[in-house]
Design an enzyme around this catalytic site. Structure first.
Site, PDB file in Angstrom:
ATOM      1  N   ASN A   9      32.770 -23.393  14.559  1.00  0.00           N
ATOM      2  CA  ASN A   9      32.553 -22.892  16.281  1.00  0.00           C
ATOM      3  C   ASN A   9      33.058 -22.703  16.352  1.00  0.00           C
ATOM      4  O   ASN A   9      34.739 -22.127  16.504  1.00  0.00           O
ATOM      5  CB  ASN A   9      33.016 -24.735  17.122  1.00  0.00           C
ATOM      6  CG  ASN A   9      33.242 -24.216  18.510  1.00  0.00           C
ATOM      7  OD1 ASN A   9      32.202 -23.380  19.123  1.00  0.00           O
ATOM      8  ND2 ASN A   9      33.651 -25.380  18.764  1.00  0.00           N
ATOM      9  N   LYS A  11      33.666 -20.904  19.415  1.00  0.00           N
ATOM     10  CA  LYS A  11      33.987 -20.606  20.352  1.00  0.00           C
ATOM     11  C   LYS A  11      33.491 -19.384  21.034  1.00  0.00           C
ATOM     12  O   LYS A  11      32.483 -18.408  20.572  1.00  0.00           O
ATOM     13  CB  LYS A  11      35.602 -21.364  20.740  1.00  0.00           C
ATOM     14  CG  LYS A  11      35.605 -22.724  19.960  1.00  0.00           C
ATOM     15  CD  LYS A  11      36.468 -23.315  20.597  1.00  0.00           C
ATOM     16  CE  LYS A  11      37.004 -24.600  20.276  1.00  0.00           C
ATOM     17  NZ  LYS A  11      37.648 -25.343  20.444  1.00  0.00           N
ATOM     18  N   HIS A  95      29.298 -30.673  23.488  1.00  0.00           N
ATOM     19  CA  HIS A  95      31.643 -30.271  23.497  1.00  0.00           C
ATOM     20  C   HIS A  95      32.519 -30.231  24.445  1.00  0.00           C
ATOM     21  O   HIS A  95      31.566 -29.990  25.856  1.00  0.00           O
ATOM     22  CB  HIS A  95      31.128 -28.312  22.957  1.00  0.00           C
ATOM     23  CG  HIS A  95      32.800 -28.507  22.355  1.00  0.00           C
ATOM     24  ND1 HIS A  95      34.225 -27.854  23.020  1.00  0.00           N
ATOM     25  CD2 HIS A  95      33.031 -28.150  20.623  1.00  0.00           C
ATOM     26  CE1 HIS A  95      34.796 -27.652  22.235  1.00  0.00           C
ATOM     27  NE2 HIS A  95      34.554 -27.924  21.078  1.00  0.00           N
ATOM     28  N   GLU A  97      34.670 -28.634  25.846  1.00  0.00           N
ATOM     29  CA  GLU A  97      34.770 -27.618  26.604  1.00  0.00           C
ATOM     30  C   GLU A  97      33.487 -27.344  27.902  1.00  0.00           C
ATOM     31  O   GLU A  97      33.198 -26.689  28.790  1.00  0.00           O
ATOM     32  CB  GLU A  97      35.023 -25.996  25.667  1.00  0.00           C
ATOM     33  CG  GLU A  97      36.310 -26.307  25.327  1.00  0.00           C
ATOM     34  CD  GLU A  97      36.470 -26.278  23.911  1.00  0.00           C
ATOM     35  OE1 GLU A  97      35.981 -24.817  23.950  1.00  0.00           O
ATOM     36  OE2 GLU A  97      37.399 -26.324  23.319  1.00  0.00           O
ATOM     37  N   GLU A 167      35.660 -35.424  18.824  1.00  0.00           N
ATOM     38  CA  GLU A 167      36.796 -34.739  18.573  1.00  0.00           C
ATOM     39  C   GLU A 167      37.264 -35.342  20.316  1.00  0.00           C
ATOM     40  O   GLU A 167      37.071 -34.940  21.526  1.00  0.00           O
ATOM     41  CB  GLU A 167      36.460 -33.403  19.465  1.00  0.00           C
ATOM     42  CG  GLU A 167      35.506 -32.452  18.075  1.00  0.00           C
ATOM     43  CD  GLU A 167      34.707 -31.005  18.224  1.00  0.00           C
ATOM     44  OE1 GLU A 167      35.444 -30.669  17.704  1.00  0.00           O
ATOM     45  OE2 GLU A 167      34.855 -29.997  19.083  1.00  0.00           O
ATOM     46  N   GLY A 173      43.097 -27.317  19.467  1.00  0.00           N
ATOM     47  CA  GLY A 173      42.915 -26.489  19.956  1.00  0.00           C
ATOM     48  C   GLY A 173      44.852 -26.319  20.258  1.00  0.00           C
ATOM     49  O   GLY A 173      45.075 -25.995  20.279  1.00  0.00           O
TER      50      GLY A 173
HETATM   51  P1  13P Z   1      40.819 -26.814  17.190  1.00  0.00           P
HETATM   52  O1  13P Z   1      40.036 -27.015  15.866  1.00  0.00           O
HETATM   53  O2  13P Z   1      40.764 -25.244  16.995  1.00  0.00           O
HETATM   54  O3  13P Z   1      41.265 -27.593  17.262  1.00  0.00           O
HETATM   55  O4  13P Z   1      38.854 -27.026  17.405  1.00  0.00           O
HETATM   56  C1  13P Z   1      37.804 -27.969  17.595  1.00  0.00           C
HETATM   57  C2  13P Z   1      37.085 -28.028  17.814  1.00  0.00           C
HETATM   58  O5  13P Z   1      36.445 -27.942  19.524  1.00  0.00           O
HETATM   59  C3  13P Z   1      35.918 -27.959  17.502  1.00  0.00           C
HETATM   60  O6  13P Z   1      35.075 -27.972  17.579  1.00  0.00           O
END
Ligand code: 13P
Length: 252
Positions: A9, A11, A95, A97, A167, A173
């Protein structure tokens, strides 16, 4: 048995120049990954570039969200049929976010799931609890509610053509990964929740773990019985790191 799956991903990252190099390297490195399916979920404006670069081979193409609506006066939104036209095979829905920053509700996520599936795109349904929810002992309640919203709307059979990604928000992150056992516990819970409605669908359902997965911790997480691969954020932006994680899925 269930195949392994690793999805990146990106982002809101990338540029035409950086993507070209990353796609080239990831594409070259994923052709011989027997038994592991790989995907990259890129920002909307780069779908055409990625489709062109990947030419229908591995990794397969995905998007990061989709409108629940088919067409019309929804300024700024992108429909599932548009994603299908650009060769998307997967789309992330729900997701964390999207849920926390953009206020997507369980009902809206379920509608997005249905819209994606209706256009022939595999929904990659993301579920996860916040740190406060985990510390309050509410993890199963939260992910169970998120999962039920989709099963109630789309029906359990719709999960036969979908992928789940657990997740934990506190691991995204942050560099703080769930322990393999913490991941396994939630994955087993999710699978049993699906099994209560349909054992066969549950048995075949791929459940990915996401949250600070790196080359150095991927193998131990992927070794758990109910972990079928990973959803990778930051590390998917570095070709060698992403490829090492894809390789760990093969060995695990
Ligand atoms: P990270 O691997 O940067 O922690 O992100 C995970 C994520 O949100 C993947 O969708």
């Amino acid at each position: 048995m269930r195949g392994r799956f690793v999805a990146g991903n990106w982002k809101m990252n990338g540029s035409l120049a950086a993507n070209a190099a990353l796609l080239q390297a990831v594409s070259a490195g994923t052709q011989s990954l027997a038994g592991v399916e790989c995907a990259v979920c890129v920002p909307f404006p780069y779908l055409a570039q990625a489709a062109q670069a990947l030419k229908g081979a591995l990794p397969v193409l995905g998007a990061q969200t989709v409108s629940e609506h088919a067409a019309g006066a929804y300024t700024g939104e992108v429909s599932a049929s548009m994603l299908a036209e650009f060769g998307c095979r997967y789309v992330l829905v729900g997701h964390s976010e999207r849920r926390s920053i953009f206020g997507e509700s369980d009902a809206q996520v379920a509608a997005k799931f249905v819209a994606a599936a209706g256009a022939g795109i595999v929904p990659l349904l993301c579920l996860g609890e916040s740190l406060a929810e985990r510390e309050a002992g509410r993890t199963e309640e939260v992910v169970g509610r998120q999962l039920d919203a989709v099963m109630d709307t789309a029906g359990v059979q719709a999960l036969a053509g979908a992928v789940l990604a657990y997740e934990p928000v506190w691991a995204i992150g942050t560099g703080r990964t769930a322990s393999p056992q913490q991941a396994q516990d939630v994955h087993a819970f999710l699978r049993s929740r699906v099994a209560a409605r349909d054992a066969k669908v549950a048995q075949g359902l791929r459940i990915l773990y996401g949250g600070s997965v790196k080359a150095s911790n991927a193998s131990e997480i992927f070794a758990m019985a109910d972990v079928d691969g990973g959803l990778i954020g930051g590390a998917s932006l570095v070709a060698n790191d992403f490829l090492a994680i894809c390789n760990a899925a093969r060995k695990g």
